[in-house]
Design an enzyme around this catalytic site. Structure first.
Site, PDB file in Angstrom:
ATOM      1  N   GLU A 185       0.843  -1.213   0.000  1.00 10.06           N
ATOM      2  CA  GLU A 185       0.000   0.000   0.000  1.00 10.06           C
ATOM      3  C   GLU A 185       0.877   1.261   0.000  1.00 10.06           C
ATOM      4  OE1 GLU A 185      -3.365  -0.116  -0.070  1.00 10.06           O
ATOM      5  OE2 GLU A 185      -3.943  -2.056   0.762  1.00 10.06           O
ATOM      6  N   GLY A 186       2.085   1.158  -0.524  1.00  9.58           N
ATOM      7  CA  GLY A 186       3.015   2.284  -0.566  1.00  9.58           C
ATOM      8  C   GLY A 186       4.081   2.134   0.510  1.00  9.58           C
TER       9      GLY A 186
END
Lengths: 504, 86
Positions: free
Chosen positions: A370-371
């Site tokens: 998610e980053g």
């Protein structure tokens, strides 16, 4: 020491999600064996079916399509409860509710919603989201996957990696370059594919460090022909849509981090209350007491920040920015709590049967997916440098219970703002290329926002643990000051790097 | 003295370093986001590179409202004029 002594107590609200959670938690206790899921590398189909019957997969899908139509704050409570029982289940469901179905719910045309959402709400179909490629991820300008018009159809080609729910999903939302569509030369779009589409194939299950019950697989899209209506929302607007759904995904993932951290903290509290060393239980030792208190304080702040973030559901720019902070603060916090809990278990924490190795393996990915946290921190610092969000002083707004905490939060925020102004004046627009400074600014923002959220939680009496909040305010003040200190000199870093010869 | 055409070419070359688009495919009317695929961070990085390349004293607040290649060129030209007049 009792568990209640250091755990922030969540104040229950009589609501729909509260009723659903009661049933879900009972089901998780009786039907889920996290160690077995880890060993076998899959969540049993009967468990997923049972969760579907409870309505878990339709929580955020509107009621007219068979879902419960609940809010992001509700979904976060569910994600935390699932993660507390098993992180693989939380990841499977969280991905479905966030990146998996959110594009369709938020941007899909009515026909597309009617066609897919009822099956997704019931859990008959599980959703996946595919964007990562060998040379691109959330940077859509470099996507190699394309969806090109050919006659009345679109032809989709590309390869996607690390697709969560890959081997479980029947519905995939993918990112694809769609040059020319929607009047955007280099625009991208979100495109919906089905598992039965000719040309779509899912590769073998990846072997991972943790989250072994969560499916992760590559996706090959080889000349898949679809009708143009399978583009979700306005063609060529994929970048805007992606930011929105990533913010949802990050928020849900942060909620899962709260569940993991709570599971680890409860285990640590129980273990240190029963284990005796030097004539007394571990939790009577001053050093251990401080560890437990700090873990509880961090968790209280994580929960407060997730609640604050999810409450911004209707304020998309606000959600985008705050979810960056929640993701980094939550994943760092869960890693810290799990690692400290394992340490408090001593040698037993290294043994599988304690349950700690599984928590440690499962939490590790949260700082990456998610980053990656460093990337998100730099984005957060960039947001602050370019468009500092307006912040009103909290002290005049809160009641007496939260007043002292609010004063501390205002001091921290003022220091951060002064530092930003000073950097901006010194570096001008060149600040945006000073990624080490931006990264540190981002860290300070995350901690400052966590402190603000904690103040609001105390003021709103969402947490009754004022002690944990007070401790966190001291921790936050120190950590923000540390983040705002000058980075290491470039010459020192370069000199140290020069000593790192390959193979040394 | 740099001509307007030189400035256009210089800035378009800079843009091609930020996004995977060849200079000859970039036009003045292109939108940074929709036509060149830049996100907000990417477009800010472009302006930062531009300030460094041309030695301009651009503030973060000056970057607001830059939407197209032509906007970027106009910003650079404005700051170059101010620099020459100083």
């Amino acid at each position: 020491m009792s568990a209640a002594a250091v755990q922030p107590v969540e104040v229950a609200e009589p609501d729909v999600m509260g009723a659903l959670l009661t049933g879900v938690e009972r089901y998780l206790r009786s039907e889920v064996d996290a160690a077995q899921i880890d060993r076998e590398g899959a969540v049993p189909a009967r468990v997923l079916a049972g969760l579907g019957e409870l309505g878990v997969f339709g929580v955020t899908i509107p009621q007219r399509y068979g879902g419960a139509g609940l809010r992001l704050t509700d979904a976060c409570r569910l994600a935390a409860a699932l993660a507390r029982a098993d992180r693989s289940i939380a990841t499977t469901v969280g991905l479905h509710l966030g990146l998996g179905t959110r594009p369709l719910v938020a941007f899909g045309a009515e026909g597309l919603k009617q066609r897919y959402l009822p099956r997704l709400a019931s859990g008959e179909a599980i959703a996946a989201f595919a964007t990562t490629e060998a040379n691109a991820g959330s940077d859509l300008s470099r996507l190699a996957t394309t969806a090109l018009a050919e006659g009345a159809q679109l032809v989709v080609n590309g390869e996607k990696l690390f697709v969560t729910n890959g081997r479980l999903a029947k519905v995939f939302t993918i990112t694809a370059a769609t040059p020319g569509l929607g009047g955007a030369q280099r625009g991208s779009s979100l495109v919906l594919l089905e598992s039965g589409d000719p040309g779509l194939s899912v590769g073998r299950e990846e072997r991972k460090l943790g989250l072994k019950g969560s499916s992760t697989a590559p996706l090959t899209i080889d000349g898949v022909r679809i009708e143009p209506e399978r583009i979700i929302g306005e063609p060529g607007r994929g970048a805007d849509q992606l930011h929105h759904v990533l913010a949802w995904g990050r928020t849900l993932m942060s909620a899962g981090c709260c569940g993991t951290a709570r599971a680890a903290l409860v285990k640590a509290i129980e273990h240190t209350a029963s284990r005796r060393q030097f004539g007394r239980t571990l939790d009577a030792q001053p050093v251990v007491r401080e560890h437990l208190a700090l873990m509880g304080a961090r968790l209280a702040a994580m929960e407060a920040l997730v609640h604050d973030t999810a409450s911004l559901e209707d304020d998309v720019p606000g959600l985008l920015q705050r979810s960056l902070a929640a993701k980094v603060f939550g994943s760092d916090g869960a890693s810290y709590v799990v690692d400290t809990a394992l340490q408090l278990f001593g040698g037993l924490g290294f043994i599988e049967e304690s349950g700690m190795p599984l928590l440690l393996r499962d939490v590790r990915i949260t700082r990456i997916f998610e980053g990656a946290n460093d990337v998100l921190l730099t984005q957060l610092g960039t947001h602050l440098a370019t468009a500092p969000p307006p912040r009103r002083a909290l002290a005049p707004l809160v009641g007496p219970d939260a007043f002292a905490l609010a004063c501390s939060a205002d001091v921290v925020a003022a220091a951060l703002d002064a530092h930003r102004e000073e950097l901006s004046a010194r570096h001008k627009i060149g600040l945006l290329r000073q990624t080490r400074l931006l990264n540190r600014l981002g860290r300070a923002v995350a901690w400052s926002e966590a402190l603000d959220a904690t103040v609001r939680a105390v003021d709103a009496r969402r947490t009754t643990s004022r002690g944990a909040a007070a401790l966190f305010s001291e921790v936050a003040a120190r950590d923000v000051a540390n983040a705002l200190a000058a980075p290491f000199g470039e010459e020192v870093v370069s000199s140290a790097l020069a000593d790192l010869e390959p193979g040394a | 003295m740099e001509t307007p055409a030189d400035l256009d070419a210089r800035i378009i070359k800079l843009i091609s370093q930020v996004v995977p688009v060849k200079p000859e495919q970039i036009k003045r009317g292109d939108r940074l986001r929709e036509d060149l695929g830049m996100d907000s961070v990417c477009s800010m990085e472009l302006l930062s590179m531009l300030a460094e390349e041309l030695d301009l004293d651009v503030g973060v607040e000056d970057a607001a409202g830059i939407r197209t290649v032509a906007d970027t060129i106009a910003l650079a030209a404005r700051f170059l004029r101010a620099k020459a007049a100083a």
